[in-house]
Design a protein around this motif. Sequence first.
Motif, mmCIF file in Angstrom:
data_model
loop_
_atom_site.group_PDB
_atom_site.id
_atom_site.type_symbol
_atom_site.label_atom_id
_atom_site.label_comp_id
_atom_site.label_asym_id
_atom_site.label_seq_id
_atom_site.Cartn_x
_atom_site.Cartn_y
_atom_site.Cartn_z
ATOM 1 N N THR A 36 0.847 -1.191 0.000
ATOM 2 C CA THR A 36 0.000 0.000 0.000
ATOM 3 C C THR A 36 0.881 1.238 0.000
ATOM 4 O O THR A 36 1.793 1.351 0.821
ATOM 5 N N VAL A 37 0.613 2.174 -0.906
ATOM 6 C CA VAL A 37 1.337 3.432 -0.962
ATOM 7 C C VAL A 37 0.420 4.526 -0.423
ATOM 8 O O VAL A 37 -0.677 4.741 -0.942
ATOM 9 N N LEU A 38 0.854 5.210 0.636
ATOM 10 C CA LEU A 38 0.051 6.247 1.257
ATOM 11 C C LEU A 38 0.356 7.592 0.625
ATOM 12 O O LEU A 38 1.515 7.906 0.332
ATOM 13 N N ASN A 39 -0.695 8.392 0.418
ATOM 14 C CA ASN A 39 -0.466 9.740 -0.100
ATOM 15 C C ASN A 39 -0.170 10.686 1.061
ATOM 16 O O ASN A 39 -0.246 10.311 2.239
ATOM 17 N N GLU A 40 0.165 11.939 0.747
ATOM 18 C CA GLU A 40 0.585 12.898 1.768
ATOM 19 C C GLU A 40 -0.514 13.180 2.790
ATOM 20 O O GLU A 40 -0.247 13.289 3.980
ATOM 21 N N LYS A 41 -1.745 13.287 2.324
ATOM 22 C CA LYS A 41 -2.854 13.579 3.237
ATOM 23 C C LYS A 41 -3.052 12.433 4.235
ATOM 24 O O LYS A 41 -3.249 12.662 5.436
ATOM 25 N N GLN A 42 -2.992 11.191 3.746
ATOM 26 C CA GLN A 42 -3.151 10.035 4.619
ATOM 27 C C GLN A 42 -2.022 9.981 5.651
ATOM 28 O O GLN A 42 -2.258 9.756 6.843
ATOM 29 N N LEU A 43 -0.789 10.214 5.179
ATOM 30 C CA LEU A 43 0.358 10.203 6.082
ATOM 31 C C LEU A 43 0.234 11.283 7.145
ATOM 32 O O LEU A 43 0.502 11.041 8.323
ATOM 33 N N HIS A 44 -0.177 12.465 6.733
ATOM 34 C CA HIS A 44 -0.331 13.574 7.671
ATOM 35 C C HIS A 44 -1.362 13.226 8.744
ATOM 36 O O HIS A 44 -1.143 13.467 9.935
ATOM 37 N N MET A 67 -11.523 8.486 7.683
ATOM 38 C CA MET A 67 -10.830 9.702 7.249
ATOM 39 C C MET A 67 -9.841 9.440 6.123
ATOM 40 O O MET A 67 -9.699 10.266 5.213
ATOM 41 N N THR A 68 -9.149 8.300 6.177
ATOM 42 C CA THR A 68 -8.088 8.032 5.205
ATOM 43 C C THR A 68 -8.526 7.168 4.035
ATOM 44 O O THR A 68 -7.893 7.177 2.989
ATOM 45 N N GLY A 69 -9.594 6.373 4.230
ATOM 46 C CA GLY A 69 -10.014 5.447 3.185
ATOM 47 C C GLY A 69 -9.173 4.183 3.141
ATOM 48 O O GLY A 69 -9.279 3.388 2.205
ATOM 49 N N LEU A 70 -8.322 3.977 4.161
ATOM 50 C CA LEU A 70 -7.481 2.788 4.215
ATOM 51 C C LEU A 70 -8.203 1.672 4.969
ATOM 52 O O LEU A 70 -9.148 1.932 5.711
ATOM 53 N N SER A 71 -7.740 0.455 4.805
ATOM 54 C CA SER A 71 -8.360 -0.666 5.503
ATOM 55 C C SER A 71 -7.906 -0.679 6.963
ATOM 56 O O SER A 71 -6.836 -0.155 7.294
ATOM 57 N N PRO A 72 -8.693 -1.286 7.843
ATOM 58 C CA PRO A 72 -8.290 -1.379 9.255
ATOM 59 C C PRO A 72 -6.941 -2.073 9.436
ATOM 60 O O PRO A 72 -6.165 -1.710 10.306
ATOM 61 N N ARG A 73 -6.681 -3.071 8.597
ATOM 62 C CA ARG A 73 -5.398 -3.777 8.683
ATOM 63 C C ARG A 73 -4.234 -2.846 8.386
ATOM 64 O O ARG A 73 -3.197 -2.875 9.081
ATOM 65 N N VAL A 74 -4.360 -2.006 7.363
ATOM 66 C CA VAL A 74 -3.284 -1.071 7.003
ATOM 67 C C VAL A 74 -3.050 -0.089 8.148
ATOM 68 O O VAL A 74 -1.900 0.204 8.505
ATOM 69 N N ILE A 75 -4.133 0.395 8.744
ATOM 70 C CA ILE A 75 -4.019 1.328 9.875
ATOM 71 C C ILE A 75 -3.275 0.655 11.028
ATOM 72 O O ILE A 75 -2.326 1.210 11.593
ATOM 73 N N ARG A 76 -3.710 -0.558 11.372
ATOM 74 C CA ARG A 76 -3.108 -1.274 12.497
ATOM 75 C C ARG A 76 -1.610 -1.519 12.265
ATOM 76 O O ARG A 76 -0.781 -1.258 13.141
#
Length: 101
Positions: A36-44, A67-76
Amino acid sequence: SGSESGSHKGGGGGLRKGSGGGGGGGSDGKPTRVRTVLNEKQLHTLRTCYAANPRPDALMKEQLVEMTGLSPRVIRVWFQNKRCKDKKKTILMKQQMQQEK
């Protein structure tokens, strides 16, 4: 600039192909996960939340998912990796301080 975007897309395809080849033959038919490649807004958003609380609860993680549109697994996994990196950085800094003394 058209060639730049084309090479960028090609790099992404190469990344997937490389991770699939290095994944190992005996993976029991499980599909290879794509990095998964995170964009600047997600990283911020993730960094801001981490600064406030490195160990968010389930509710905070759910809000981050929305807020980020990422999956719970990616967040964790992002929080796990960030905590590990910070711990390593702290240990390295302590070692350097001791060497200076």
